[in-house]
Design a protein around this motif. Structure first.
Motif, PDB file in Angstrom:
ATOM      1  N   GLY B 255       0.746  -1.254  -0.033  1.00 25.17           N
ATOM      2  CA  GLY B 255       0.027  -0.095   0.051  1.00 25.17           C
ATOM      3  C   GLY B 255       1.059   1.119   0.181  1.00 25.17           C
ATOM      4  O   GLY B 255       2.028   1.459   0.105  1.00 25.17           O
ATOM      5  N   SER B 256       0.294   2.413   0.045  1.00 26.78           N
ATOM      6  CA  SER B 256       0.897   3.576  -0.243  1.00 26.78           C
ATOM      7  C   SER B 256       0.643   4.611   0.835  1.00 26.78           C
ATOM      8  O   SER B 256      -0.577   5.176   1.155  1.00 26.78           O
ATOM      9  CB  SER B 256       0.816   4.244  -1.609  1.00 26.78           C
ATOM     10  OG  SER B 256       1.223   5.455  -1.658  1.00 26.78           O
ATOM     11  N   ALA B 257       1.546   5.255   1.640  1.00 28.38           N
ATOM     12  CA  ALA B 257       1.289   6.241   2.407  1.00 28.38           C
ATOM     13  C   ALA B 257       1.052   7.452   1.891  1.00 28.38           C
ATOM     14  O   ALA B 257       0.542   8.443   2.123  1.00 28.38           O
ATOM     15  CB  ALA B 257       2.588   6.436   3.393  1.00 28.38           C
ATOM     16  N   VAL B 258       1.832   7.789   0.599  1.00 28.60           N
ATOM     17  CA  VAL B 258       1.681   8.944  -0.018  1.00 28.60           C
ATOM     18  C   VAL B 258       0.111   9.174  -0.424  1.00 28.60           C
ATOM     19  O   VAL B 258      -0.275  10.295  -0.670  1.00 28.60           O
ATOM     20  CB  VAL B 258       2.847   9.199  -1.100  1.00 28.60           C
ATOM     21  CG1 VAL B 258       2.831  10.343  -1.977  1.00 28.60           C
ATOM     22  CG2 VAL B 258       4.190   8.832  -0.475  1.00 28.60           C
ATOM     23  N   LEU B 259      -0.592   7.902  -0.965  1.00 26.12           N
ATOM     24  CA  LEU B 259      -1.613   7.980  -1.380  1.00 26.12           C
ATOM     25  C   LEU B 259      -2.634   8.608  -0.195  1.00 26.12           C
ATOM     26  O   LEU B 259      -3.439   9.555  -0.628  1.00 26.12           O
ATOM     27  CB  LEU B 259      -2.214   6.430  -1.626  1.00 26.12           C
ATOM     28  CG  LEU B 259      -3.600   6.527  -1.923  1.00 26.12           C
ATOM     29  CD1 LEU B 259      -3.634   6.996  -3.526  1.00 26.12           C
ATOM     30  CD2 LEU B 259      -4.215   5.016  -2.153  1.00 26.12           C
ATOM     31  N   TRP B 260      -2.439   8.535   1.017  1.00 24.50           N
ATOM     32  CA  TRP B 260      -3.442   9.119   1.908  1.00 24.50           C
ATOM     33  C   TRP B 260      -3.103  10.631   1.777  1.00 24.50           C
ATOM     34  O   TRP B 260      -4.173  11.298   2.066  1.00 24.50           O
ATOM     35  CB  TRP B 260      -3.143   8.481   3.501  1.00 24.50           C
ATOM     36  CG  TRP B 260      -3.898   9.433   4.237  1.00 24.50           C
ATOM     37  CD1 TRP B 260      -3.193  10.462   4.951  1.00 24.50           C
ATOM     38  CD2 TRP B 260      -4.963   9.131   4.857  1.00 24.50           C
ATOM     39  NE1 TRP B 260      -4.155  10.943   5.883  1.00 24.50           N
ATOM     40  CE2 TRP B 260      -5.456  10.070   5.825  1.00 24.50           C
ATOM     41  CE3 TRP B 260      -6.176   8.139   4.728  1.00 24.50           C
ATOM     42  CZ2 TRP B 260      -6.549  10.211   6.514  1.00 24.50           C
ATOM     43  CZ3 TRP B 260      -7.444   8.462   5.309  1.00 24.50           C
ATOM     44  CH2 TRP B 260      -7.580   9.386   6.369  1.00 24.50           C
ATOM     45  N   MET B 261      -1.789  11.199   1.855  1.00 26.32           N
ATOM     46  CA  MET B 261      -1.698  12.472   1.889  1.00 26.32           C
ATOM     47  C   MET B 261      -2.204  13.076   0.665  1.00 26.32           C
ATOM     48  O   MET B 261      -2.730  14.225   0.840  1.00 26.32           O
ATOM     49  CB  MET B 261      -0.110  12.601   1.848  1.00 26.32           C
ATOM     50  CG  MET B 261       0.758  12.001   2.795  1.00 26.32           C
ATOM     51  SD  MET B 261       2.562  12.296   2.346  1.00 26.32           S
ATOM     52  CE  MET B 261       3.394  11.158   3.458  1.00 26.32           C
ATOM     53  N   HIS B 262      -2.329  12.572  -0.559  1.00 26.19           N
ATOM     54  CA  HIS B 262      -2.909  13.052  -1.768  1.00 26.19           C
ATOM     55  C   HIS B 262      -4.615  13.035  -1.581  1.00 26.19           C
ATOM     56  O   HIS B 262      -4.858  14.224  -1.602  1.00 26.19           O
ATOM     57  CB  HIS B 262      -2.638  12.373  -2.938  1.00 26.19           C
ATOM     58  CG  HIS B 262      -1.167  12.517  -3.703  1.00 26.19           C
ATOM     59  ND1 HIS B 262      -0.948  14.045  -3.961  1.00 26.19           N
ATOM     60  CD2 HIS B 262      -0.355  11.798  -3.742  1.00 26.19           C
ATOM     61  CE1 HIS B 262       0.275  13.662  -4.645  1.00 26.19           C
ATOM     62  NE2 HIS B 262       0.744  12.607  -4.505  1.00 26.19           N
ATOM     63  N   PHE B 263      -5.030  12.256  -0.679  1.00 21.38           N
ATOM     64  CA  PHE B 263      -6.445  12.335  -0.780  1.00 21.38           C
ATOM     65  C   PHE B 263      -6.713  13.173   0.531  1.00 21.38           C
ATOM     66  O   PHE B 263      -7.770  14.005   0.277  1.00 21.38           O
ATOM     67  CB  PHE B 263      -7.056  10.812  -0.304  1.00 21.38           C
ATOM     68  CG  PHE B 263      -7.474   9.961  -1.271  1.00 21.38           C
ATOM     69  CD1 PHE B 263      -8.816  10.242  -1.935  1.00 21.38           C
ATOM     70  CD2 PHE B 263      -6.555   8.696  -1.804  1.00 21.38           C
ATOM     71  CE1 PHE B 263      -9.119   9.230  -2.846  1.00 21.38           C
ATOM     72  CE2 PHE B 263      -7.304   8.390  -3.015  1.00 21.38           C
ATOM     73  CZ  PHE B 263      -8.271   8.517  -3.299  1.00 21.38           C
ATOM     74  N   PHE B 264      -5.771  13.280   1.377  1.00 26.00           N
ATOM     75  CA  PHE B 264      -6.344  14.076   2.531  1.00 26.00           C
ATOM     76  C   PHE B 264      -6.149  15.600   2.142  1.00 26.00           C
ATOM     77  O   PHE B 264      -7.029  16.538   2.360  1.00 26.00           O
ATOM     78  CB  PHE B 264      -5.303  13.862   3.838  1.00 26.00           C
ATOM     79  CG  PHE B 264      -5.872  14.535   5.006  1.00 26.00           C
ATOM     80  CD1 PHE B 264      -6.798  14.289   5.939  1.00 26.00           C
ATOM     81  CD2 PHE B 264      -5.413  15.962   5.125  1.00 26.00           C
ATOM     82  CE1 PHE B 264      -7.344  15.051   6.728  1.00 26.00           C
ATOM     83  CE2 PHE B 264      -5.964  16.713   6.252  1.00 26.00           C
ATOM     84  CZ  PHE B 264      -6.923  16.217   7.143  1.00 26.00           C
TER      85      PHE B 264
END
Lengths: 358, 561
Positions: B255-264
């Motif tokens: 999974g991706s930690a950066v994905l959360w940052m983009h969504f947030f």
């Protein structure tokens, strides 16, 4: 603006300490002392305004430009506002009739749209250049590689060229600006997000699990540079400190040579070694050349060569070590190292073993 | 003050009154679908959470006043900043702004209620439930065994710190659900506001004659549609990760930690503008009335707002300059972020031009608005510093950023909320707030605000990261932190005076009359408080300032617009 004052005073930071207290002390020395006191307020080992490496220097120059432009805008706009509220206030003797009703002016709107755009062009181009200088710099062949891995709540440093593994205290060679030998750090995380920030050397770069980031620094002067984790990573985030020791190239070579050696096997500490190897310590810690090969915690092969333990939070003294081994959470709440419920005798022995790991 | 104007203030005779039971009153408030009552419920609810979140901030300031303090444990400190941020954004900022919108929009466009009164009530109650659920985590977060706990993952809850592995127990689940529910309420209210503004304007009120407040709420609400979606989606994904073993943010499984940052942040940055546009909206109404001039450059103001709305959707990754976006990403988001300062600057200049040549009256709503202008200017300029990616590599996640966004959220938004409160409280309650207490409130709060947040920039420049429960004594941050903490005492005193002012004025305040400020928009043409049907007759307007036209029949605005 306190900033301008700050910057002016910052230049005096290099004044020898106690300058005002020399024999030349005169009646005007009170203001020198006052200035020193104020300068003292701003002196810190972690200021972004005392750059000691190229990345921090380029950022510092850009920040001076940005600060100058924003300060000028502030003075102009705030000055106009202040003038307007004083000049156009309703005074006691004024009539109650409403002032002339003005609805707008397209020319003026165009004016205050175009001028900010021109300022932004300057700002943007200067910024883009600094981004490029930092992120697109070509890596020289003689660069040192270091792998940095963030853990809750400590730093793992690996030197692939020499096979050295250490923790929490990063050693680097100083880089001569005329013949740079920069250090390239390949960064990732073993658990959650962290961020590596040593303000004197460079801006911060995040350590993110399942992602690899690269940053480089070329510290110009030997010395100790401080920083700390800048991305909230859990309970002990505040105690995840960074210590970067910049050595002269000769000292650095000596340090690497020493760290490459297997752990010292001091017969006087044999009992502690036995106790260490027979408890769960070895599940998490490595001591090179012994059966301890754990990966979860810091490498202890040369623990006694470090100034601090607990990621820079505690000075490395035998007393502190003993208390730390006894109950890590009493010294650094949130530490993932468990209390092992060791007897007082075992504690003494293991502490002696740790102290022997020079 | 001018004599109250009574244009359109005619009301129907009230039905014969009989003594009301206490329970009936509660029942009425619980079941109301009247936009004015729902608006006041929103505002009251937000003020309660403002006090709670303020207390959380006070705990943090006490802890940080001196280095190596042991006032609270690290665990408690981490919960305090998580709850403070989450509460302020989702349960103070959003509801109070929606509250004023709910109350004012129908009145300002000459309508009798919102387009969907029952949806309106639903939106409020679901948001309110979200807030209660979040706070229930203090007792329910650990299950009911052991000490209670609350979320401690930070208000932007970066993955993978929120994974079951790093955040066991249920505190993070309460965070997900509480914010998720408030999101549903926000979308409902935004839908309501857009529909009301598009469909329910009174006769003669074309879009070009609509007051700026509804205009800005229109843009804000449109942004809510776009921004809340990604947040809700991210929270569902995180919920799936935590409950169903999905791997969106599970880095161990790819999974991706950066994905959360983009969504947030694709939610989070527009959210800042969602919060600040209503504050601009209040300024657009209050500054002209107390300068005794119409807003300068109405069309430029509308255009700038729409531009801010669009550009704000494309700047989110300036929160991510340090995650390794690469030079192209960093350069693009630097440019996008710098561009947004142009329409924002246009707004500041138009307010300045509105003051210019006016006869400025320093009533409490106006002094809050003037402080807002200066503080928002500073917030904008520190924003420009942060938009330069390399500068942000140093400043990002430091106390400089904390100071910057508190200048926006407190120095701009909260100041305009206070201004709006002093300005429209007479309309809502029929009573004036005390000017004397109002000025005490203003000066104490302003001294406290500047002690706390001006000095907060300095430790940021000196290397102090945010979200640390304590700091080393040798870093030189102690003096500044002590000053910040002292400022907190002034702010707390000011808030107590504010609460006292509201309570006292509600009981014994001077009667307001329909139009105490000699203002120009439709809400001042009806009684204070307005009858539940708002207007006995549907108003007809011919310009942007209908009451100006009535008061100045010899020179109506309609001749000049």
């Amino acid at each position: 603006m306190s900033l301008a004052l700050f910057l002016a005073l910052h230049d005096m930071d290099d004044m020898p300490a106690g300058h005002a207290m020399t024999a030349m002390q005169t009646h005007e020395s009170w203001w020198r002392r006052a200035i020193q006191w104020v300068t003292g307020l701003f002196s810190t080992p972690t200021s972004i305004f005392s750059p000691q490496a190229t990345p921090a220097h380029t950022i510092f120059s850009l920040s001076m430009l940005v600060l100058a432009i924003t300060l000028a805008i502030f003075l102009a706009v705030a000055g106009l506002m202040l003038y307007a509220i004083i000049r156009f206030r309703h005074r006691a003797g004024d009539s109650n009739a409403d002032p002339t009703q003005v609805y707008g002016s397209n020319q003026i709107e165009v004016l205050w749209t175009v001028i900010p755009i021109l300022i932004l062009v300057v700002l943007f181009l200067s910024t883009a250049r600094v981004i490029s200088v930092n992120e697109q710099a070509r890596k020289p062949a003689n660069a040192l590689d270091v792998v940095v891995i963030g853990h809750q709540y400590w730093w793992e440093y690996r030197y692939p060229a020499s096979g050295v593994v250490t923790a929490n205290e990063l050693h680097l060679p100083a880089s001569d600006p005329k013949a740079p030998t920069p250090t390239y750090m390949t960064m990732s995380s073993a658990d959650v997000d962290h961020s590596f920030w040593v303000p004197n050397l460079a801006g911060k770069m995040d350590l993110i699990p399942n992602k690899v980031n690269v940053m480089w620094i070329d510290p110009h002067k030997p010395g100790l540079y401080l920083g700390q984790c800048a991305q909230y990573c859990g309970t002990a985030h505040a105690k995840m400190l960074i210590r970067v020791y910049v050595d002269s190239p000769a000292d650095f070579a000596k340090w690497i040579a020493h760290q490459k050696m297997a752990a010292e096997d001091d017969p006087a500490a044999a009992e502690g070694r036995l106790a260490f190897e027979h408890t769960a310590c070895v599940n998490c810690h490595t001591v090179n050349g012994t059966s301890a090969k754990g990966k979860f915690g810091p490498d202890l092969t040369h623990l006694a060569s470090r100034d601090t333990i607990a990621s820079g939070a505690i000075r490395n003294t035998p007393q502190n070590l003993r208390q730390w081994i006894d109950d890590p959470n009493s010294m650094k709440p949130g530490s993932l190292m468990p209390k092992m419920n060791l007897s007082s005798h075992e504690l003494d022995a293991i502490t002696a073993y740790m102290v022997s790991l020079r | 003050m001018m004599p109250p104007q009574t244009a359109g203030a005619m009301t129907f005779d009230s039905p014969p009154s009989h003594p009301k039971l206490w329970l009936d009153a509660v029942n009425e408030w619980f079941t109301t679908v009247d936009h004015k009552r729902i608006g006041m419920l929103y505002i009251g609810y937000a003020l309660v959470f403002l006090l709670i979140a303020g207390l959380e901030a006070a705990v943090m300031r006490i802890q940080l006043a001196v280095p190596n303090n042991h006032f609270v444990s690290p665990q408690v400190f981490n919960r305090m900043f998580t709850m403070h941020g989450t509460t302020m954004v989702f349960f103070v900022g959003m509801p109070i702004l929606f509250g004023f919108g709910n109350y004012l929009i129908p009145l300002m466009i000459g309508a009798r209620d919102m387009a969907f009164p029952r949806l309106n009530a639903f939106s409020f109650w679901i948001s309110a439930f979200g807030g209660l659920l979040l706070y229930f985590s203090f007792i329910g977060g650990d299950g009911l065994y052991g000490a209670g706990t609350a979320p401690d993952v930070g208000w932007f809850a970066y993955a993978p710190l929120t994974a079951k592995l790093f955040s066991p127990g249920h505190s993070t689940d309460y965070w997900i659900l509480g914010v998720f529910l408030s999101g549903i309420g926000s979308v409902g209210t935004a839908l309501n506001i857009v529909t009301t503004i598009v469909c329910m304007r009174c006769k003669g009120m074309t879009m070009a004659r609509m007051p700026l407040l509804p205009w800005l709420y229109l843009v804000t609400s449109a942004m809510v549609f776009i921004a809340i979606g990604p947040l809700t989606a991210a929270q569902m994904m995180l919920g799936f990760d935590r409950f169903l073993g999905a791997h969106f943010f599970d880095v161990q499984a790819g999974g991706s930690a950066v994905l959360w940052m983009h969504f947030f942040w694709i939610f989070g940055h527009p959210e800042v503008y969602i919060l600040v546009l209503p504050a601009f909206a209040f300024a657009n109404e209050i500054i002209p009335v107390f300068s005794r001039k119409p807003i300068f450059g109405y069309s430029a103001m509308v255009g700038a707002t729409v531009l801010i709305g669009f550009i704000s959707l494309g700047v989110w990754a300036h929160h991510m300059f340090t995650v390794g976006l690469g030079p192209a990403g960093n350069t693009f988001f630097t440019l996008a972020t710098m561009i947004i300062s142009v329409p924002t600057g246009i707004k500041i200049f138009n307010w300045l031009a509105t003051l210019w040549g006016g006869k400025i009256r320093f009533a409490t709503p106006m002094i809050f608005s003037i402080a807002f202008l200066f503080q928002f200017l500073i917030a904008g300029l520190t924003g420009i510093m942060l938009s330069a990616a390399p500068f942000d590599w140093q400043l990002g996640n430091s106390y400089f950023v904390v100071a910057h966004f508190h200048f926006v959220l407190v120095g701009a938004i909260l100041y305009m909320i206070f201004a709006a409160f002093y300005y429209w409280f007479p309309k809502m309650s029929g009573k004036m707030l005390s000017e004397t207490l109002g000025k005490w409130h203003f000066w104490l709060f302003t001294i406290g605000f500047h002690l706390t947040f001006d000095f907060m920039h300095i430790p940021g420049l000196m290397g102090m990261p945010r979200r640390i429960y304590t700091y080393e004594a040798d870093r030189g941050w102690a003096v500044w932190n002590m000053i910040e903490s002292i400022g907190m005492i002034f702010q707390a005193a000011a808030i107590l005076i504010f609460v006292w002012n509201v309570v006292r004025s509600y009981r014994h305040g001077e009667e307001a009359g329909p139009d105490p400020w000699d203002a120009w928009t439709l809400e001042w043409s009806t009684a204070s408080p307005p009858p539940h049907y708002n207007f006995a007759e549907e108003p007809v307007v011919h310009s942007r300032r209908p009451l100006w036209d009535l008061k100045h029949p010899q020179a109506p605005d309609s001749d000049y617009e």
